[in-house]
Design an enzyme around this catalytic site. Structure first.
Site, short mmCIF file in Angstrom:
data_model
loop_
_atom_site.label_atom_id
_atom_site.label_comp_id
_atom_site.label_asym_id
_atom_site.label_seq_id
_atom_site.Cartn_x
_atom_site.Cartn_y
_atom_site.Cartn_z
CG ASP A 1 -1.88 -1.21 1.19
OD1 ASP A 1 -2.25 -1.66 0.09
OD2 ASP A 1 -2.19 -1.73 2.27
CE LYS B 1 2.43 -2.55 -4.25
NZ LYS B 1 2.05 -2.14 -2.89
N GLY C 1 -4.50 -4.44 -3.80
CA GLY C 1 -5.49 -3.42 -4.09
C GLY C 1 -4.73 -2.18 -4.50
CG HIS C 2 -2.03 -2.19 -7.03
ND1 HIS C 2 -1.12 -2.75 -7.89
CD2 HIS C 2 -1.74 -2.70 -5.80
CE1 HIS C 2 -0.33 -3.57 -7.20
NE2 HIS C 2 -0.70 -3.57 -5.95
CD GLN D 1 0.75 -8.95 -2.52
OE1 GLN D 1 1.39 -9.56 -3.35
NE2 GLN D 1 -0.53 -8.68 -2.70
P1 GDP Z 1 -0.77 0.28 -3.59
O1 GDP Z 1 -1.38 -0.99 -3.09
O2 GDP Z 1 0.69 0.36 -3.33
O3 GDP Z 1 -1.10 0.57 -5.02
O4 GDP Z 1 -1.44 1.44 -2.72
P2 GDP Z 1 -3.00 1.61 -2.36
O5 GDP Z 1 -3.72 2.05 -3.57
O6 GDP Z 1 -3.52 0.41 -1.64
O7 GDP Z 1 -2.93 2.75 -1.25
C1 GDP Z 1 -2.39 4.00 -1.56
C2 GDP Z 1 -3.47 5.08 -1.30
O8 GDP Z 1 -2.87 6.34 -1.27
C3 GDP Z 1 -4.51 5.16 -2.42
O9 GDP Z 1 -5.73 5.56 -1.87
C4 GDP Z 1 -3.95 6.24 -3.34
O10 GDP Z 1 -4.96 6.91 -4.08
C5 GDP Z 1 -3.33 7.17 -2.33
N1 GDP Z 1 -2.15 7.90 -2.79
C6 GDP Z 1 -1.14 7.49 -3.60
N2 GDP Z 1 -0.17 8.43 -3.66
C7 GDP Z 1 -0.58 9.45 -2.86
C8 GDP Z 1 0.01 10.71 -2.48
O11 GDP Z 1 1.10 11.07 -2.86
N3 GDP Z 1 -0.72 11.48 -1.60
C9 GDP Z 1 -1.94 11.10 -1.13
N4 GDP Z 1 -2.56 11.93 -0.29
N5 GDP Z 1 -2.51 9.94 -1.47
C10 GDP Z 1 -1.83 9.12 -2.31
P1 IMO Z 2 -0.92 -4.24 -2.21
O1 IMO Z 2 -0.47 -4.78 -3.54
C1 IMO Z 2 -0.96 -4.68 2.12
C2 IMO Z 2 -0.97 -8.78 3.68
C3 IMO Z 2 -2.20 -9.25 4.42
C4 IMO Z 2 -1.58 -10.21 5.41
C5 IMO Z 2 -0.46 -10.86 4.59
C6 IMO Z 2 -0.85 -12.22 3.99
O2 IMO Z 2 -2.21 -3.50 -2.25
O3 IMO Z 2 0.20 -3.48 -1.57
P2 IMO Z 2 -2.40 -12.90 1.95
O4 IMO Z 2 -3.87 -12.68 1.72
O5 IMO Z 2 -1.54 -12.28 0.91
O6 IMO Z 2 -2.06 -14.33 2.22
O7 IMO Z 2 -2.11 -12.12 3.35
O8 IMO Z 2 -0.17 -9.95 3.55
N1 IMO Z 2 -1.22 -8.25 2.32
C7 IMO Z 2 -1.17 -6.95 2.00
N2 IMO Z 2 -0.99 -5.87 2.78
N3 IMO Z 2 -1.08 -4.54 0.79
C8 IMO Z 2 -1.25 -5.63 0.00
O9 IMO Z 2 -1.21 -5.57 -1.34
C9 IMO Z 2 -1.34 -6.91 0.60
N4 IMO Z 2 -1.52 -8.16 0.14
C10 IMO Z 2 -1.42 -8.98 1.20
O10 IMO Z 2 -2.86 -8.17 5.06
O11 IMO Z 2 -0.94 -9.49 6.45
MG MG Z 3 -2.92 -1.66 -1.82
#
Ligand code: GDP
Ligand code: IMO
Ligand code: MG
Length: 430
Positions: free
Chosen positions: A13, A16, A40-41, A223
């Site tokens: 998270d 990415k 979840g991207h 991840q």
């Molecule tokens: P990922 O799994 O690495 O793709 O990240 P996620 O999408 O799960 O979580 C990142 C969250 O931060 C999302 O809600 C993005 O829209 C938000 N986000 C990404 N870059 C920025 C930033 O520079 N500033 C803010 N405020 N939000 C951001």
């Molecule tokens: P993105 O790509 C954050 C965590 C789960 C748990 C561990 C194992 O959005 O960054 P799993 O279901 O993969 O067997 O769970 O990994 N986990 C993540 N945490 N971002 C993710 O993906 C994750 N995918 C798995 O919360 O701790």
């Molecule tokens: Mg994510």
């Protein structure tokens, strides 16, 4: 710059999806190489927020071919729903290409993920319960089904029958859960096969031929480094290799072809699920609450409140090493605008020893006491900054400090969730 690998440097998270969406417009292919719909991207496209779980974040561009590589695990039901959701936003998934060697998540994988977590009780890993671990487990024990199995009815039935002899016993005798019949699973999965057929291909030659032809390929990690099965905080990890080496294994592209490895680091840290986290702030901590509130830190896949903490330089330094990072992108710098002072963990202390990277022994990491440096905040809205020199001096100093601690340059800085809310310092465009 033909081949770039993007990885998360923390516990996932990191943003990415946003960075992949921004950079992939210059690439011909964007490839997911590991994980499944545990990811979840978040990508913001024309004001709409898309939460992608399996489809690569480059899907927005007509010039990009999104690829789901052999290292991924695919839940066809979830993938088809995601294709529908993306297409309903007016984005075509026609070019989506799925490796014929990628493994399938079956309904019993989801059941077993939940059941094993319930059995672990207080020791649970906190998985996403999407069946990821059990699917990779079957891949390793050679009981798995691959996408190519969907296209031969008799092979599919044979392999399902072989898997069910074991799975039904486990479901019934160990967990007291309902079992499955071959007909039931064949009916469901062979219906998916018809819809998925046009998307499935042998993706390793496709990507290698593309690189031979001078095309650009972007590898989108899911991840993060500390969730890596080998290099993360085992057993509190995912069941695949989100580190850079996973990009090679998970696509069939050799390591000598990779030009750049970009690590994504959030300006603070979050973690979902269980496991050690040295800079974690208590649930009633005011700073932790600010990270959650200002950074909207709730899981994209499960909606869980993320565990927040200050930036951890030893974690990122470790990620630099195990991924061979060439540079970093720092995301969510704008969230730090809320603080008067900013803390950075520069090292850990445990039993009189100081660590500047992740300790080799799990107990040292579990009990590591963070040593903090405190930097002045800037308390100004930076979300409109587009050039490094637009940032207030304290924010520039913070970035310079992170560079010094990591030992690699910060090439991109995100100051908001929108694609254009990014400062590009050193990135080759086409
Ligand atoms: P990922 O799994 O690495 O793709 O990240 P996620 O999408 O799960 O979580 C990142 C969250 O931060 C999302 O809600 C993005 O829209 C938000 N986000 C990404 N870059 C920025 C930033 O520079 N500033 C803010 N405020 N939000 C951001
Ligand atoms: P993105 O790509 C954050 C965590 C789960 C748990 C561990 C194992 O959005 O960054 P799993 O279901 O993969 O067997 O769970 O990994 N986990 C993540 N945490 N971002 C993710 O993906 C994750 N995918 C798995 O919360 O701790
Ligand atoms: Mg994510």
């Amino acid at each position: 710059m033909a081949a770039v690998v993007l990885v998360g440097t923390q516990w996932g998270d990191e943003g990415k999806g946003k960075i992949t969406d921004l950079l992939s417009q210059d690439f011909d292919y964007v490839v997911r190489f590991q994980g499944g719909n545990n990811a979840g991207h978040t990508v913001i496209h024309d004001g709409h927020t898309l939460k992608l779980h399996l489809i690569p974040s480059g899907v927005m561009y007509e010039s990009v071919t999104p690829v789901i590589g052999n290292g991924c695990v695919i839940d066809p039901k979830v993938l088809l729903a995601e294709i529908d959701a993306v297409q309903s936003e007016g984005i075509s998934c026609e070019r989506l290409t799925i490796s014929s060697n990628a493994h399938l998540i079956m309904p019993y994988h989801r059941d077993l993920d939940g059941a094993s977590e319930r059995r672990l009780g207080a020791q649970e890993i906190g998985t996403t319960r999407r069946g990821i671990g059990p699917a990779y487990q079957d891949k390793a024990t050679r009981l798995g089904l691959r996408t190519q199995d969907l296209f031969d009815r008799s092979i599919f039935r044979e392999k399902v029958a072989a898997a069910l002899t074991e799975k039904n016993d486990i479901l019934d005798k160990i967990y007291g859960l309902p079992t499955y019949t071959v007909d039931q699973l064949a009916d469901e999965y062979l219906a998916y096969a018809e819809i998925l057929n046009p998307y499935v291909a042998d993706t390793a030659p496709l990507l290698n031929d593309a690189l031979d032809a001078g095309q650009w390929v972007f590898f989108e990690g899911a991840q993060g480094t500390l969730l890596d099965l080998d290099h993360g905080t085992y057993p509190f990890v995912t069941s695949s290799n989100p580190t850079a080496g996973g990009a090679c294994v998970g696509t069939g592209v050799g390591p000598a072809r990779i030009d750049r490895v970009l690590g994504i680091a959030k300006a603070y840290i979050t973690r979902v699920g269980s496991g050690p986290f040295p800079t974690e702030l208590d649930t009633d901590d005011a700073d932790g609450d600010t990270f959650i509130r200002v950074g909207h830190e709730y899981g994209t896949t499960t909606g869980r409140r993320r565990r927040p903490g200050w930036y951890d330089a030893p974690v990122v330094r470790y990620a630099v090493q195990v991924n061979g990072l060439t540079d970093l992108a720092i995301t969510k710098l704008d969230v730090l605008s809320a603080f008067d002072e900013i803390k950075v963990c520069v090292a850990y202390e445990h039993l009189g020893q100081t660590y500047t990277s992740v300790p080799g022994h799990q107990s040292a990491f579990h009990h590591a006491r963070p040593i903090y440096e405190t930097l002045p905040g800037w308390k100004t809205d930076i979300s409109a900054c587009r050039d490094f020199n637009d940032l207030p001096p304290a924010a520039r100093d913070y970035i310079a400090y992170l560079e010094e601690l990591a030992g690699v340059p910060v090439s991109l800085i995100a100051v908001g969730p929108q694609r254009e809310q990014t400062i590009i310092r050193n990135w080759e465009r086409r």
